[in-house]
Design a protein around this motif. Sequence first.
Motif, PDB file in Angstrom:
ATOM      1  N   UNK A 187       2.498 -23.403 -11.548  1.00  0.00           N
ATOM      2  CA  UNK A 187       2.608 -22.394 -10.498  1.00  0.00           C
ATOM      3  C   UNK A 187       3.936 -21.673 -10.688  1.00  0.00           C
ATOM      4  N   UNK A 188       3.880 -20.364 -10.874  1.00  0.00           N
ATOM      5  CA  UNK A 188       5.089 -19.607 -11.211  1.00  0.00           C
ATOM      6  C   UNK A 188       6.186 -19.773 -10.178  1.00  0.00           C
TER       7      UNK A 188
ATOM      8  N   UNK B 281       0.825  -1.195   0.000  1.00  0.00           N
ATOM      9  CA  UNK B 281       0.000   0.000   0.000  1.00  0.00           C
ATOM     10  C   UNK B 281       0.866   1.254   0.000  1.00  0.00           C
ATOM     11  N   UNK B 282       0.455   2.240  -0.755  1.00  0.00           N
ATOM     12  CA  UNK B 282       1.033   3.587  -0.725  1.00  0.00           C
ATOM     13  C   UNK B 282       2.422   3.713  -1.344  1.00  0.00           C
ATOM     14  N   UNK B 283       2.973   2.647  -1.922  1.00  0.00           N
ATOM     15  CA  UNK B 283       4.245   2.752  -2.629  1.00  0.00           C
ATOM     16  C   UNK B 283       4.120   2.017  -3.963  1.00  0.00           C
ATOM     17  N   UNK B 284       4.955   2.404  -4.903  1.00  0.00           N
ATOM     18  CA  UNK B 284       4.904   1.784  -6.228  1.00  0.00           C
ATOM     19  C   UNK B 284       5.728   0.504  -6.241  1.00  0.00           C
ATOM     20  N   UNK B 285       5.098  -0.599  -6.564  1.00  0.00           N
ATOM     21  CA  UNK B 285       5.788  -1.881  -6.707  1.00  0.00           C
ATOM     22  C   UNK B 285       5.518  -2.430  -8.102  1.00  0.00           C
ATOM     23  N   UNK B 286       6.276  -3.455  -8.479  1.00  0.00           N
ATOM     24  CA  UNK B 286       6.082  -4.063  -9.787  1.00  0.00           C
ATOM     25  C   UNK B 286       4.691  -4.685  -9.877  1.00  0.00           C
ATOM     26  N   UNK B 287       4.299  -5.422  -8.841  1.00  0.00           N
ATOM     27  CA  UNK B 287       2.992  -6.083  -8.860  1.00  0.00           C
ATOM     28  C   UNK B 287       1.851  -5.071  -8.932  1.00  0.00           C
ATOM     29  N   UNK B 288       1.943  -3.999  -8.156  1.00  0.00           N
ATOM     30  CA  UNK B 288       0.899  -2.971  -8.196  1.00  0.00           C
ATOM     31  C   UNK B 288       0.750  -2.387  -9.592  1.00  0.00           C
ATOM     32  N   UNK B 289       1.899  -2.121 -10.230  1.00  0.00           N
ATOM     33  CA  UNK B 289       1.881  -1.534 -11.564  1.00  0.00           C
ATOM     34  C   UNK B 289       1.272  -2.491 -12.582  1.00  0.00           C
ATOM     35  N   UNK B 290       1.668  -3.752 -12.521  1.00  0.00           N
ATOM     36  CA  UNK B 290       1.116  -4.748 -13.436  1.00  0.00           C
ATOM     37  C   UNK B 290      -0.384  -4.922 -13.228  1.00  0.00           C
ATOM     38  N   UNK B 291      -0.812  -5.051 -11.973  1.00  0.00           N
ATOM     39  CA  UNK B 291      -2.227  -5.278 -11.688  1.00  0.00           C
ATOM     40  C   UNK B 291      -3.087  -4.129 -12.188  1.00  0.00           C
ATOM     41  N   UNK B 292      -2.586  -2.914 -12.058  1.00  0.00           N
ATOM     42  CA  UNK B 292      -3.337  -1.751 -12.527  1.00  0.00           C
ATOM     43  C   UNK B 292      -3.534  -1.796 -14.040  1.00  0.00           C
TER      44      UNK B 292
ATOM     45  N   UNK C 243      -8.456  -7.843 -17.056  1.00  0.00           N
ATOM     46  CA  UNK C 243      -7.832  -8.994 -16.389  1.00  0.00           C
ATOM     47  C   UNK C 243      -7.757  -8.683 -14.897  1.00  0.00           C
ATOM     48  N   UNK C 244      -8.438  -9.498 -14.084  1.00  0.00           N
ATOM     49  CA  UNK C 244      -8.542  -9.209 -12.658  1.00  0.00           C
ATOM     50  C   UNK C 244      -7.959 -10.323 -11.793  1.00  0.00           C
ATOM     51  N   UNK C 245      -7.241 -11.251 -12.383  1.00  0.00           N
ATOM     52  CA  UNK C 245      -6.680 -12.375 -11.654  1.00  0.00           C
ATOM     53  C   UNK C 245      -5.538 -11.940 -10.740  1.00  0.00           C
ATOM     54  N   UNK C 246      -5.349 -12.701  -9.657  1.00  0.00           N
ATOM     55  CA  UNK C 246      -4.208 -12.503  -8.776  1.00  0.00           C
ATOM     56  C   UNK C 246      -2.924 -12.947  -9.481  1.00  0.00           C
ATOM     57  N   UNK C 247      -1.844 -12.192  -9.286  1.00  0.00           N
ATOM     58  CA  UNK C 247      -0.551 -12.502  -9.882  1.00  0.00           C
ATOM     59  C   UNK C 247       0.252 -13.400  -8.942  1.00  0.00           C
TER      60      UNK C 247
ATOM     61  N   UNK D  42       2.454 -15.955 -13.222  1.00  0.00           N
ATOM     62  CA  UNK D  42       1.339 -16.717 -13.782  1.00  0.00           C
ATOM     63  C   UNK D  42       0.039 -16.109 -13.295  1.00  0.00           C
ATOM     64  N   UNK D  43      -0.999 -16.233 -14.105  1.00  0.00           N
ATOM     65  CA  UNK D  43      -2.304 -15.669 -13.775  1.00  0.00           C
ATOM     66  C   UNK D  43      -3.357 -16.218 -14.729  1.00  0.00           C
ATOM     67  N   UNK D  44      -4.612 -16.042 -14.361  1.00  0.00           N
ATOM     68  CA  UNK D  44      -5.728 -16.423 -15.220  1.00  0.00           C
ATOM     69  C   UNK D  44      -6.143 -15.210 -16.055  1.00  0.00           C
ATOM     70  N   UNK D  45      -6.448 -15.440 -17.332  1.00  0.00           N
ATOM     71  CA  UNK D  45      -6.923 -14.353 -18.180  1.00  0.00           C
ATOM     72  C   UNK D  45      -8.206 -14.785 -18.885  1.00  0.00           C
ATOM     73  N   UNK D  46      -9.087 -13.837 -19.215  1.00  0.00           N
ATOM     74  CA  UNK D  46     -10.351 -14.184 -19.891  1.00  0.00           C
ATOM     75  C   UNK D  46     -10.097 -14.734 -21.293  1.00  0.00           C
ATOM     76  N   UNK D  47     -11.038 -15.559 -21.774  1.00  0.00           N
ATOM     77  CA  UNK D  47     -10.879 -16.178 -23.087  1.00  0.00           C
ATOM     78  C   UNK D  47     -10.904 -15.167 -24.225  1.00  0.00           C
ATOM     79  N   UNK D  48     -11.451 -13.964 -23.987  1.00  0.00           N
ATOM     80  CA  UNK D  48     -11.450 -12.993 -25.086  1.00  0.00           C
ATOM     81  C   UNK D  48     -10.040 -12.463 -25.384  1.00  0.00           C
TER      82      UNK D  48
END
Length: 240
Positions: free
Chosen positions: A101-102, A23-34, A41-45, A63-69
């Motif tokens: 599993x990554x 929270x409140x700092x920029x991380x790689x995961x935060x940037x990717x999820x955004x 794509x709303x899956x957990x990384x 690794x993550x789940x992505x929609x079929x579209x």
Amino acid sequence: MSFKVAMRIAYNGSAFFGFQSQNDVQTVANTLESVFKSVGIFSKIVASGRTDKGVHASAQVISLEIPHFWSNLKELKVRLNAKLASNIRIKRIWQVGDDFHARFSVKRRGYCYVLSKRASPFFMPFSLHYDFQNLDLIKQALQLFVGTHNFVAFKKQGGDEKSNVRTIFRAELREFRDFWILSFWGNGFLRAQVRLIVGFLLEIDRGNLTLEDLRAQLLGEWRYRIPVVANGLFLSRVDY
């Protein structure tokens, strides 16, 4: 409906407070999820490993789940890279099985630490200025790390590891133009383990520590535990 994919990514760690979401700092995961959310794509990384603040990666895997579209993975890669900041790049996206599993499917990880022979403001973000003087001694020291050891004395406090035992398959020093590159391949690494190893090696090169000191620390004694700075460290390989 969705399916699982893996992504190989590279990033400049100096732009982030590590990989893991915070929270409140920029991380790689935060940037990717955004960015992922912006394309539906709303899956957990899940990442192959959590790099600390300032540590770079040329081959991180998530690794993550992505929609079929998003079945056209080439188009997805182009779209995501267009939205990502220049400090992160997705190098490859490929479909994997549901059991992939990554982190836990990894067979081998590789880290390298870069040292620059020349002091330069252009090298500083990605290397530590240092020139080795005792190459034979350092190569002997590197071979002592190869094998299975309890690396409790080469671990920074914190982390969620259940065991401090790790196997290093190979450790080597290479010279490339104005740089020295220390490379380590293993089945896994503890928090700050590589940075603590490199710090110990530099003290051996300076004559402040010996091979016997290294053998003692590999047996659990604390002789020297100061890690080198993070900016020279790269997660360089992840094999499955």
